[in-house]
Structure formats: structure tokens, C-alpha cells
Design a protein around this motif. Sequence first.
Motif, PDB file in Angstrom:
ATOM      1  N   ALA A 196     -26.560 -22.731 140.742  1.00 12.23           N
ATOM      2  CA  ALA A 196     -26.568 -23.848 140.029  1.00 12.23           C
ATOM      3  C   ALA A 196     -26.025 -23.814 138.853  1.00 12.23           C
ATOM      4  O   ALA A 196     -25.388 -24.549 138.078  1.00 12.23           O
ATOM      5  CB  ALA A 196     -27.872 -24.665 140.124  1.00 12.23           C
ATOM      6  N   ILE A 197     -26.287 -22.695 138.145  1.00  8.93           N
ATOM      7  CA  ILE A 197     -26.006 -22.592 136.581  1.00  8.93           C
ATOM      8  C   ILE A 197     -24.463 -22.750 136.371  1.00  8.93           C
ATOM      9  O   ILE A 197     -23.760 -23.345 135.597  1.00  8.93           O
ATOM     10  CB  ILE A 197     -26.577 -21.595 135.720  1.00  8.93           C
ATOM     11  CG1 ILE A 197     -28.170 -21.461 135.789  1.00  8.93           C
ATOM     12  CG2 ILE A 197     -26.065 -21.075 134.479  1.00  8.93           C
ATOM     13  CD1 ILE A 197     -28.595 -22.490 134.678  1.00  8.93           C
ATOM     14  N   GLU A 198     -23.866 -22.012 137.454  1.00 12.10           N
ATOM     15  CA  GLU A 198     -22.525 -21.824 137.368  1.00 12.10           C
ATOM     16  C   GLU A 198     -21.723 -22.991 137.860  1.00 12.10           C
ATOM     17  O   GLU A 198     -20.700 -23.510 137.160  1.00 12.10           O
ATOM     18  CB  GLU A 198     -22.008 -20.470 138.232  1.00 12.10           C
ATOM     19  CG  GLU A 198     -20.503 -20.166 138.022  1.00 12.10           C
ATOM     20  CD  GLU A 198     -20.263 -19.879 136.815  1.00 12.10           C
ATOM     21  OE1 GLU A 198     -19.085 -19.990 136.230  1.00 12.10           O
ATOM     22  OE2 GLU A 198     -21.076 -18.971 136.216  1.00 12.10           O
ATOM     23  N   PHE A 199     -22.408 -23.919 138.715  1.00  8.84           N
ATOM     24  CA  PHE A 199     -21.811 -25.131 139.028  1.00  8.84           C
ATOM     25  C   PHE A 199     -21.821 -25.993 137.735  1.00  8.84           C
ATOM     26  O   PHE A 199     -20.732 -26.832 137.639  1.00  8.84           O
ATOM     27  CB  PHE A 199     -22.824 -25.675 140.211  1.00  8.84           C
ATOM     28  CG  PHE A 199     -22.439 -26.942 140.901  1.00  8.84           C
ATOM     29  CD1 PHE A 199     -22.352 -28.132 140.362  1.00  8.84           C
ATOM     30  CD2 PHE A 199     -21.880 -27.021 142.163  1.00  8.84           C
ATOM     31  CE1 PHE A 199     -21.995 -29.280 140.832  1.00  8.84           C
ATOM     32  CE2 PHE A 199     -21.666 -27.911 142.976  1.00  8.84           C
ATOM     33  CZ  PHE A 199     -21.809 -29.420 142.218  1.00  8.84           C
ATOM     34  N   ILE A 200     -23.079 -25.833 137.161  1.00 12.67           N
ATOM     35  CA  ILE A 200     -23.139 -27.052 135.916  1.00 12.67           C
ATOM     36  C   ILE A 200     -22.043 -26.673 134.867  1.00 12.67           C
ATOM     37  O   ILE A 200     -21.248 -27.396 134.374  1.00 12.67           O
ATOM     38  CB  ILE A 200     -24.469 -26.987 135.465  1.00 12.67           C
ATOM     39  CG1 ILE A 200     -25.447 -27.707 136.621  1.00 12.67           C
ATOM     40  CG2 ILE A 200     -24.404 -27.969 134.332  1.00 12.67           C
ATOM     41  CD1 ILE A 200     -26.683 -27.226 136.316  1.00 12.67           C
ATOM     42  N   HIS A 205     -23.006 -32.078 137.087  1.00  8.73           N
ATOM     43  CA  HIS A 205     -24.096 -32.702 136.058  1.00  8.73           C
ATOM     44  C   HIS A 205     -25.437 -32.378 136.131  1.00  8.73           C
ATOM     45  O   HIS A 205     -26.102 -32.703 135.268  1.00  8.73           O
ATOM     46  CB  HIS A 205     -23.908 -34.171 136.503  1.00  8.73           C
ATOM     47  CG  HIS A 205     -22.588 -34.878 136.414  1.00  8.73           C
ATOM     48  ND1 HIS A 205     -21.432 -34.726 137.334  1.00  8.73           N
ATOM     49  CD2 HIS A 205     -21.853 -35.363 135.365  1.00  8.73           C
ATOM     50  CE1 HIS A 205     -20.501 -35.263 137.060  1.00  8.73           C
ATOM     51  NE2 HIS A 205     -20.479 -35.354 135.806  1.00  8.73           N
ATOM     52  N   GLY A 206     -25.662 -31.233 137.199  1.00  5.27           N
ATOM     53  CA  GLY A 206     -27.286 -31.255 137.032  1.00  5.27           C
ATOM     54  C   GLY A 206     -27.548 -30.393 138.745  1.00  5.27           C
ATOM     55  O   GLY A 206     -26.493 -30.112 139.164  1.00  5.27           O
ATOM     56  N   GLY A 207     -28.811 -30.346 138.640  1.00  4.88           N
ATOM     57  CA  GLY A 207     -29.185 -29.673 140.272  1.00  4.88           C
ATOM     58  C   GLY A 207     -30.344 -30.459 140.632  1.00  4.88           C
ATOM     59  O   GLY A 207     -31.291 -30.977 139.950  1.00  4.88           O
ATOM     60  N   GLU A 221     -34.513 -26.407 130.685  1.00  5.40           N
ATOM     61  CA  GLU A 221     -34.047 -26.055 129.509  1.00  5.40           C
ATOM     62  C   GLU A 221     -32.657 -25.273 129.889  1.00  5.40           C
ATOM     63  O   GLU A 221     -31.539 -25.359 129.280  1.00  5.40           O
ATOM     64  CB  GLU A 221     -34.813 -25.056 128.874  1.00  5.40           C
ATOM     65  CG  GLU A 221     -36.238 -25.685 128.248  1.00  5.40           C
ATOM     66  CD  GLU A 221     -37.090 -24.794 127.734  1.00  5.40           C
ATOM     67  OE1 GLU A 221     -37.034 -23.310 127.751  1.00  5.40           O
ATOM     68  OE2 GLU A 221     -38.138 -25.299 126.888  1.00  5.40           O
ATOM     69  N   ALA A 222     -32.723 -24.685 131.022  1.00  3.26           N
ATOM     70  CA  ALA A 222     -31.400 -23.518 131.471  1.00  3.26           C
ATOM     71  C   ALA A 222     -30.336 -24.808 131.968  1.00  3.26           C
ATOM     72  O   ALA A 222     -28.946 -24.602 131.522  1.00  3.26           O
ATOM     73  CB  ALA A 222     -31.579 -22.857 132.624  1.00  3.26           C
ATOM     74  N   THR A 232     -24.343 -18.784 127.137  1.00  2.00           N
ATOM     75  CA  THR A 232     -25.113 -17.743 126.757  1.00  2.00           C
ATOM     76  C   THR A 232     -26.567 -17.967 127.030  1.00  2.00           C
ATOM     77  O   THR A 232     -27.531 -17.118 127.509  1.00  2.00           O
ATOM     78  CB  THR A 232     -24.864 -17.272 125.302  1.00  2.00           C
ATOM     79  OG1 THR A 232     -23.612 -16.756 125.015  1.00  2.00           O
ATOM     80  CG2 THR A 232     -25.648 -16.225 124.637  1.00  2.00           C
ATOM     81  N   ASN A 233     -26.995 -19.097 126.427  1.00  2.00           N
ATOM     82  CA  ASN A 233     -28.397 -19.596 126.645  1.00  2.00           C
ATOM     83  C   ASN A 233     -28.748 -19.934 127.927  1.00  2.00           C
ATOM     84  O   ASN A 233     -29.967 -19.578 128.510  1.00  2.00           O
ATOM     85  CB  ASN A 233     -28.905 -20.639 125.564  1.00  2.00           C
ATOM     86  CG  ASN A 233     -29.086 -20.122 124.262  1.00  2.00           C
ATOM     87  OD1 ASN A 233     -29.828 -19.211 124.115  1.00  2.00           O
ATOM     88  ND2 ASN A 233     -28.878 -20.993 123.105  1.00  2.00           N
ATOM     89  N   ALA A 234     -28.077 -20.533 128.696  1.00  2.00           N
ATOM     90  CA  ALA A 234     -28.165 -20.808 130.123  1.00  2.00           C
ATOM     91  C   ALA A 234     -28.531 -19.762 130.894  1.00  2.00           C
ATOM     92  O   ALA A 234     -29.386 -19.812 131.887  1.00  2.00           O
ATOM     93  CB  ALA A 234     -26.873 -21.700 130.770  1.00  2.00           C
ATOM     94  N   GLU A 235     -27.570 -18.651 130.655  1.00  2.00           N
ATOM     95  CA  GLU A 235     -27.787 -17.345 131.485  1.00  2.00           C
ATOM     96  C   GLU A 235     -29.117 -16.700 130.985  1.00  2.00           C
ATOM     97  O   GLU A 235     -29.766 -16.000 131.761  1.00  2.00           O
ATOM     98  CB  GLU A 235     -26.602 -16.555 131.247  1.00  2.00           C
ATOM     99  CG  GLU A 235     -25.377 -17.153 132.123  1.00  2.00           C
ATOM    100  CD  GLU A 235     -24.163 -16.259 132.138  1.00  2.00           C
ATOM    101  OE1 GLU A 235     -24.004 -15.459 131.434  1.00  2.00           O
ATOM    102  OE2 GLU A 235     -23.231 -16.693 133.053  1.00  2.00           O
ATOM    103  N   LEU A 236     -29.391 -16.697 129.776  1.00  2.00           N
ATOM    104  CA  LEU A 236     -30.453 -16.260 129.203  1.00  2.00           C
ATOM    105  C   LEU A 236     -32.073 -16.529 129.789  1.00  2.00           C
ATOM    106  O   LEU A 236     -32.712 -16.108 130.234  1.00  2.00           O
ATOM    107  CB  LEU A 236     -30.515 -16.039 127.734  1.00  2.00           C
ATOM    108  CG  LEU A 236     -31.463 -15.315 127.031  1.00  2.00           C
ATOM    109  CD1 LEU A 236     -31.155 -13.755 127.369  1.00  2.00           C
ATOM    110  CD2 LEU A 236     -31.678 -15.660 125.356  1.00  2.00           C
ATOM    111  N   ILE A 237     -31.843 -18.203 129.905  1.00  3.02           N
ATOM    112  CA  ILE A 237     -33.230 -18.795 130.237  1.00  3.02           C
ATOM    113  C   ILE A 237     -33.170 -18.583 131.985  1.00  3.02           C
ATOM    114  O   ILE A 237     -34.344 -18.285 132.447  1.00  3.02           O
ATOM    115  CB  ILE A 237     -33.224 -20.301 129.971  1.00  3.02           C
ATOM    116  CG1 ILE A 237     -33.103 -20.257 128.463  1.00  3.02           C
ATOM    117  CG2 ILE A 237     -34.421 -21.003 130.594  1.00  3.02           C
ATOM    118  CD1 ILE A 237     -32.543 -21.646 127.954  1.00  3.02           C
ATOM    119  N   ASN A 238     -32.142 -18.413 132.549  1.00  2.00           N
ATOM    120  CA  ASN A 238     -32.091 -18.303 133.910  1.00  2.00           C
ATOM    121  C   ASN A 238     -32.291 -16.964 134.505  1.00  2.00           C
ATOM    122  O   ASN A 238     -32.711 -17.024 135.625  1.00  2.00           O
ATOM    123  CB  ASN A 238     -30.702 -18.957 134.563  1.00  2.00           C
ATOM    124  CG  ASN A 238     -30.468 -18.711 135.909  1.00  2.00           C
ATOM    125  OD1 ASN A 238     -31.606 -19.703 136.635  1.00  2.00           O
ATOM    126  ND2 ASN A 238     -29.812 -18.344 136.684  1.00  2.00           N
TER     127      ASN A 238
END
Length: 296
Positions: A196-200, A205-207, A221-222, A232-238
Motif C-alpha cells: 500500500a505505501i508504494e501504491f500511494i 489516494h489511500g488504502g 500517519e504512514a 522517508t517518513n512513510a517507510e519509517l512509520i510503516n
Amino acid sequence: MRINHPLTGSMVALITPMFDNGLVDFDALEALVEFHVESGTKAIITMGTTGESATLNQQEHIEVMKKTIEFADNRITIIAGTGANSTSEAIELTQAAKDMGADACLLVTPYYNKPTQEGLYQHYKLIAETVDIDQILYNVPGRTAVDLSVETAVRLSTIKNIIGIKDATGDLAVAQALIDQCPEDFLLYSGDDATAIEFILMGGHGGISVTANVAPKALSEAYEAAFNDDRTNAELINQPLINLHQNLFIESNPIPVKWALHKMGKCGSGIRLPLTKLSQQAQVTLEQDLSNLKVI
């Protein structure tokens, strides 16, 4: 350029909490709605496939949707799962969701009967023309045995009240094709927690998430970071959620996620046959994930 729409970010494919005898626990449902309101979840999907829509009868299905809308009290968007393998039944459920005040509907592809692409197009077109409510397509071929092609999704995207698609293939090539070919205002949601993170980050638009049942704040938050192109932050939180994304599917969904929420004290252990409770071996694995996340 991604549109800024109220229906972006983390949306939970909510379980239907049950007592040990399989009856719906509406008190626990109300508490789960509060949990997501407080945690920043953007929308609740009630009576999706994670909500065991396949094992509730139509009266129960409608009652769970109705109660979820009441408990939300306009504080969080409610998307009703109204798909069925019968077009007429899907229309009835979608009309019921509209009548009780749902914000939109999510319609899984008709399962088991394996319609052609033209059959899928006519199915969704008729529902959209019959019921004037925003509708989101849902493609999960691993569960339904039918794959809504990108070409058919693009065809359907021109229908006014078909506003988006939940793609649960987990195939980022499919995601890219949808991003490239669908209209700019067509909402694209991942239905696969692992990708999902990579998709966004690619432009989604989301998951619509199973993991969000367990870790709604972190996932919210991710997804927000990913939507804002902050890799950076998306992957860190995920990162702490990666094992959970996998292990919530260690047995058929929603078996693991219902056990996890029971372990967290959010609901009883009830689940309906033919689904069974999580095996002891799988419990050990999932319990470690929950412990690592400090939710138990």
C-alpha cells in the motif's frame, strides 16, 4: 497530479465483532467505531469482506451497516460494503445503504460465477444507474476467482457516481496502469497492506486496510506521509508494521485480525463457520507481532 479529496488516506476494512456464539456484539462495534474516530482513520468500511459479509444474512448485513452509521454520528466517513454475486441483491443492499445515510458504497466483484468483462461492466453500470450514491469498485481476484481488468475499470470510471476502485491484487504494475489510464479525479485505493505505501507513493489516494484494525494511528500517519510524497517518513512509520501486514494473512482473512483484536481486548473471539478461530501455531506468531507493537 493527485487530487485532494476528502476520501484519501487510511480507511479501515472493519471486522464485525461477535460473541462466542457468533451473534454480532453491537457494544463492541460501537467501541471500535470510537477507536477509529480517535485514531485518525479517514473512513470505516462496514460489511466489507473483512466484516464477514459472506456469512451474515441480508437482515444482519443491513443492521450492521445501520448501527455503524448511527455510532459514527457523522464524525467519520462510512462506506458500506454492498457487493454481491447477484446484481439484484447488490442493488438492494446499495439502496439500503443509501437510505440509511452511508456516504458511499464498496462493491466487490461478483464472486464464484465468474462473469465476463462485459458482464462485470453491465453489473456495475446497472447498480450505478439504479442507485444514486457514490460507488467504489473492488477487485480482489484471489478471493473472488474473477479479475476486473484495467480496461473494464477504465470503462466504468467514466460513469458519474463510480468514483474509484480498491485494487487488492498486490500487483504494482496493475496499480501503475490504473494510475496512467483512469481519469485524474478517479480515486485509487490499495487493498493490499504489504504494497500500500508504494501504491500511494506512485500516485494512489489511500488504502482500505486490514492492518488498520490493529494499528490505525500509525497507518494513518504512514499513509498521510506517502500521500504527501514523503517516502522517508512513510517507510519509517510503516517499518514496524511490515510483519503484521504479512501475518494478518497467515490464515484466511479475517481469522487473524479478529484474533488480534480479541487479544487486544477490543472484542470477543466469535467468528462464523466456515471460518474457524486462529490456530495455536499462528497465534504464537501473531502474538509476537502484537507484543512488538506494544498493543498487548
